[in-house]
Design an enzyme around this catalytic site. Structure first.
Site, mmCIF file in Angstrom:
data_model
loop_
_atom_site.group_PDB
_atom_site.id
_atom_site.type_symbol
_atom_site.label_atom_id
_atom_site.label_comp_id
_atom_site.label_asym_id
_atom_site.label_seq_id
_atom_site.Cartn_x
_atom_site.Cartn_y
_atom_site.Cartn_z
ATOM 1 N N THR A 51 0.871 -1.183 0.000
ATOM 2 C CA THR A 51 0.000 0.000 0.000
ATOM 3 C C THR A 51 0.908 1.233 0.000
ATOM 4 O O THR A 51 0.991 1.943 0.998
ATOM 5 C CB THR A 51 -0.919 0.011 1.242
ATOM 6 O OG1 THR A 51 -0.104 -0.186 2.419
ATOM 7 C CG2 THR A 51 -1.968 -1.069 1.180
ATOM 8 N N CYS A 107 8.085 2.498 5.061
ATOM 9 C CA CYS A 107 7.008 2.619 6.052
ATOM 10 C C CYS A 107 6.898 4.000 6.690
ATOM 11 O O CYS A 107 5.906 4.692 6.482
ATOM 12 C CB CYS A 107 7.188 1.566 7.140
ATOM 13 S SG CYS A 107 6.983 -0.097 6.513
HETATM 14 C C1 UDX Z 1 9.411 0.493 10.793
HETATM 15 C C2 UDX Z 1 8.872 0.144 12.181
HETATM 16 O O1 UDX Z 1 9.958 0.130 13.135
HETATM 17 C C3 UDX Z 1 8.185 -1.205 12.153
HETATM 18 O O2 UDX Z 1 7.620 -1.504 13.425
HETATM 19 C C4 UDX Z 1 7.100 -1.173 11.089
HETATM 20 O O3 UDX Z 1 6.457 -2.405 10.992
HETATM 21 C C5 UDX Z 1 7.688 -0.798 9.739
HETATM 22 O O4 UDX Z 1 8.362 0.446 9.844
HETATM 23 P P1 UDX Z 1 11.562 -0.189 9.400
HETATM 24 O O5 UDX Z 1 11.034 0.677 8.304
HETATM 25 O O6 UDX Z 1 12.106 -1.530 9.053
HETATM 26 O O7 UDX Z 1 10.411 -0.457 10.479
HETATM 27 O O8 UDX Z 1 12.718 0.640 10.120
HETATM 28 P P2 UDX Z 1 13.134 1.215 11.543
HETATM 29 O O9 UDX Z 1 14.119 0.296 12.159
HETATM 30 O O10 UDX Z 1 11.983 1.638 12.391
HETATM 31 O O11 UDX Z 1 13.953 2.489 11.043
HETATM 32 C C6 UDX Z 1 13.328 3.459 10.201
HETATM 33 C C7 UDX Z 1 14.292 4.535 9.789
HETATM 34 O O12 UDX Z 1 14.614 5.363 10.904
HETATM 35 C C8 UDX Z 1 15.621 4.062 9.217
HETATM 36 O O13 UDX Z 1 15.924 4.855 8.098
HETATM 37 C C9 UDX Z 1 16.625 4.300 10.346
HETATM 38 O O14 UDX Z 1 17.915 4.548 9.872
HETATM 39 C C10 UDX Z 1 16.021 5.539 11.012
HETATM 40 N N1 UDX Z 1 16.330 5.665 12.450
HETATM 41 C C11 UDX Z 1 15.915 4.696 13.317
HETATM 42 C C12 UDX Z 1 16.994 6.802 12.928
HETATM 43 O O15 UDX Z 1 17.355 7.699 12.153
HETATM 44 N N2 UDX Z 1 17.227 6.917 14.267
HETATM 45 C C13 UDX Z 1 16.836 5.977 15.152
HETATM 46 O O16 UDX Z 1 17.093 6.138 16.366
HETATM 47 C C14 UDX Z 1 16.157 4.823 14.669
#
Ligand code: UDX
Length: 466
Positions: free
Chosen positions: A90, A268
């Site tokens: 989606t 996401c």
């Molecule tokens: C996210 C949610 O965590 C998950 O529960 C949902 O189902 C899907 O979306 P994801 O997209 O895999 O998961 O990544 P996530 O680990 O949450 O990180 C997202 C982004 O934030 C990444 O680009 C990461 O580099 C960034 N990030 C994360 C930061 O810049 N700082 C942080 O402290 C944590």
């Protein structure tokens, strides 16, 4: 003997493929379904079309045991499944903030007319609130079995790079249901997790849909909050990394998703905050989620600040300079470059007239498809070779552990910009590098003896999510 319903998983992207392989690992007979014959062919041969640590052996085991099979046939899926999980994409609508629900509509209108006996359809995809109720009505209208086809909503919280662990041992399970029957179906699927003590929340459909977008919006807000603080740090001489540690030590705040740097990307968080805001506006509640516009804006500013830092290190202009880039995936342990802050920065710097050479342990193929104009090196040393400035944009373990002396020999000039705050400044400075990082003061870089973080206190990989 426990009843084991036969399961289908409709849509075998990151979410669906991981879900299907994990359900087979949990002992269920699973049929994975996708309209893309190439993808189904690959999965059927045990080949993962993307990089996800730990998933390959599960896929192999599922296929070898005969519990996991794949097909492009919805007829076969309808005849097989007692519970159908809908995991189709989606994505964000092109040119708008809302979600593109066309894959979901196609899936439901194809499947529903084939459902001639009682079954449960479980939505897992992230959707605007209200979608599930509309989908339930549509199913009842289109399915020959009518009201014997029931809809439930079971949002997925898995993180890329941690998909297997998050699916087999989730933090929580949300069961959005309309009846006891829907709840029982989800209890049959997740009995192992429930017995292991995983919280199991039974809700209505709307709350289940909201659980996902609200959780992702909160994570995005935390990340942007610390990055807003980082902007202030850059102007007043504060240390955003140390501040993240101080804030995170408060159990009411917690350290997860509070690490300052280049900000969030991926399939996401960015689209979920935009979609949530757009849906709220449709419902007349735009004001309630205005904060998410600011969260988005702060996040996008991180990319501009990173480009500014690179320009600064390059001596005021990027034109004609050689820039090495470590990491292009949106986060480590993933080959996903969708809305990757790292790739966006690399491309923008190229567009400003620099020669950009990138290296990523897993995302080279996907990055090259989107940005063929960049140079691609075969290693971190290759990306650093002859570079005037080296940028760390995705915190792969390999880069966090890189030896600054080795990279220093390859580089034309020893300028490093740490976009994820994961390198040990002392180590890099001792190897002769000019070290700069996002969320650290711009005008006055602390030296070894001046640093208020105690020098090596920042070294090593931080907890960046959880
Ligand atoms: C996210 C949610 O965590 C998950 O529960 C949902 O189902 C899907 O979306 P994801 O997209 O895999 O998961 O990544 P996530 O680990 O949450 O990180 C997202 C982004 O934030 C990444 O680009 C990461 O580099 C960034 N990030 C994360 C930061 O810049 N700082 C942080 O402290 C944590």
């Amino acid at each position: 003997m426990r009843f084991r319903p036969k399961l289908t998983v409709l849509g075998t992207g990151y979410l669906g493929a991981a879900h299907a392989a994990c359900l087979a690992e949990m002992g269920f007979d699973v049929l994975g379904v996708d309209t893309d014959p190439a993808r189904i062919g690959a999965l059927g041969r045990g080949e993962l079309p993307f990089f996800e640590p730990g998933l390959q052996p599960l896929l192999r085991r599922g296929l070898d045991s005969g519990r996991l099979r794949f097909t492009t046939s919805y007829e076969q899926a309808a005849a097989f499944g007692q519970i159908h999980f809908v995991c189709v994409g989606t994505p964000q609508l092109p040119g708008a903030d809302g979600a593109d629900l066309s894959q979901l509509r196609k899936c439901v209108t194809t499947l529903a007319p084939m459902l001639d006996s009682a079954c449960i359809v479980v939505g897992k995809s992230t959707v605007p609130v209200g979608t599930a109720t509309a989908m339930a009505d549509q199913l009842a209208r289109l399915a020959p079995a009518g009201s014997a086809v029931e809809l439930a909503w079971n949002p997925e919280f898995l993180r890329e790079g941690r998909a297997v662990e998050d699916t087999l041992r989730p933090d929580r399970i949300v069961a959005g249901v309309r009846s006891r029957r829907g709840e029982e179906a989800l209890r049959q699927v997740y009995w192992q997790q429930i017995e292991a003590g995983t919280p199991f929340f039974v809700t209505g459909l709307a709350t289940a849909e909201l659980a996902k977008v609200a959780a992702n919006s909160f994570l995005a807000t935390k990340i942007s909050f610390i990055n807003a603080v980082a902007e202030v740090c850059e102007t007043v001489g504060g240390d955003s990394v140390l501040l993240s540690r101080i804030l995170g030590a408060d159990p009411r705040i917690g350290p997860g998703s509070l690490w300052p740097g280049l900000g969030f990307g991926g399939a996401c968080l960015p689209k979920d905050i935009r979609g949530f805001g757009a849906r709220a506006a449709e419902l007349g509640a735009a004001e309630s989620l205005r904060i998410l516009k600011e969260v988005d804006a702060i996040n996008l500013r991180c990319r501009g600040r990173m480009i500014g830092l690179a320009r600064d290190l390059a001596g005021g202009s990027l034109t004609g300079r050689a820039i090495g880039v470590l990491g292009v995936s949106f986060k480590p342990d993933s080959d996903d470059v969708r809305d990757s802050p790292a790739l966006a920065v690399a491309k923008a710097i190229h567009d400003l007239g620099a020669t950009v050479t990138v290296y990523d342990p897993a995302a080279m193929g996907k990055a090259r498809e989107i940005c063929p104009e960049l140079q691609y090196a075969a290693s971190a040393v290759g990306a650093a070779a002859e570079a005037d400035v080296l940028l760390l944009l995705t915190e792969w373990r390999e880069f966090c552990d890189a030896d600054p002396r080795v990279l220093g020999k390859a580089a034309a000039q020893r300028n490093i910009a740490d976009g994820r705050n994961v390198l040990d400044p002392d180590l890099w400075r001792a190897a002769g590098w000019c070290y700069r990082a996002l969320g650290q003061p711009w005008s006055r870089q602390p030296t070894h003896c001046e640093t208020d973080s105690g020098g090596s206190a920042r070294g090593g990989l931080p907890i960046v999510s959880g």
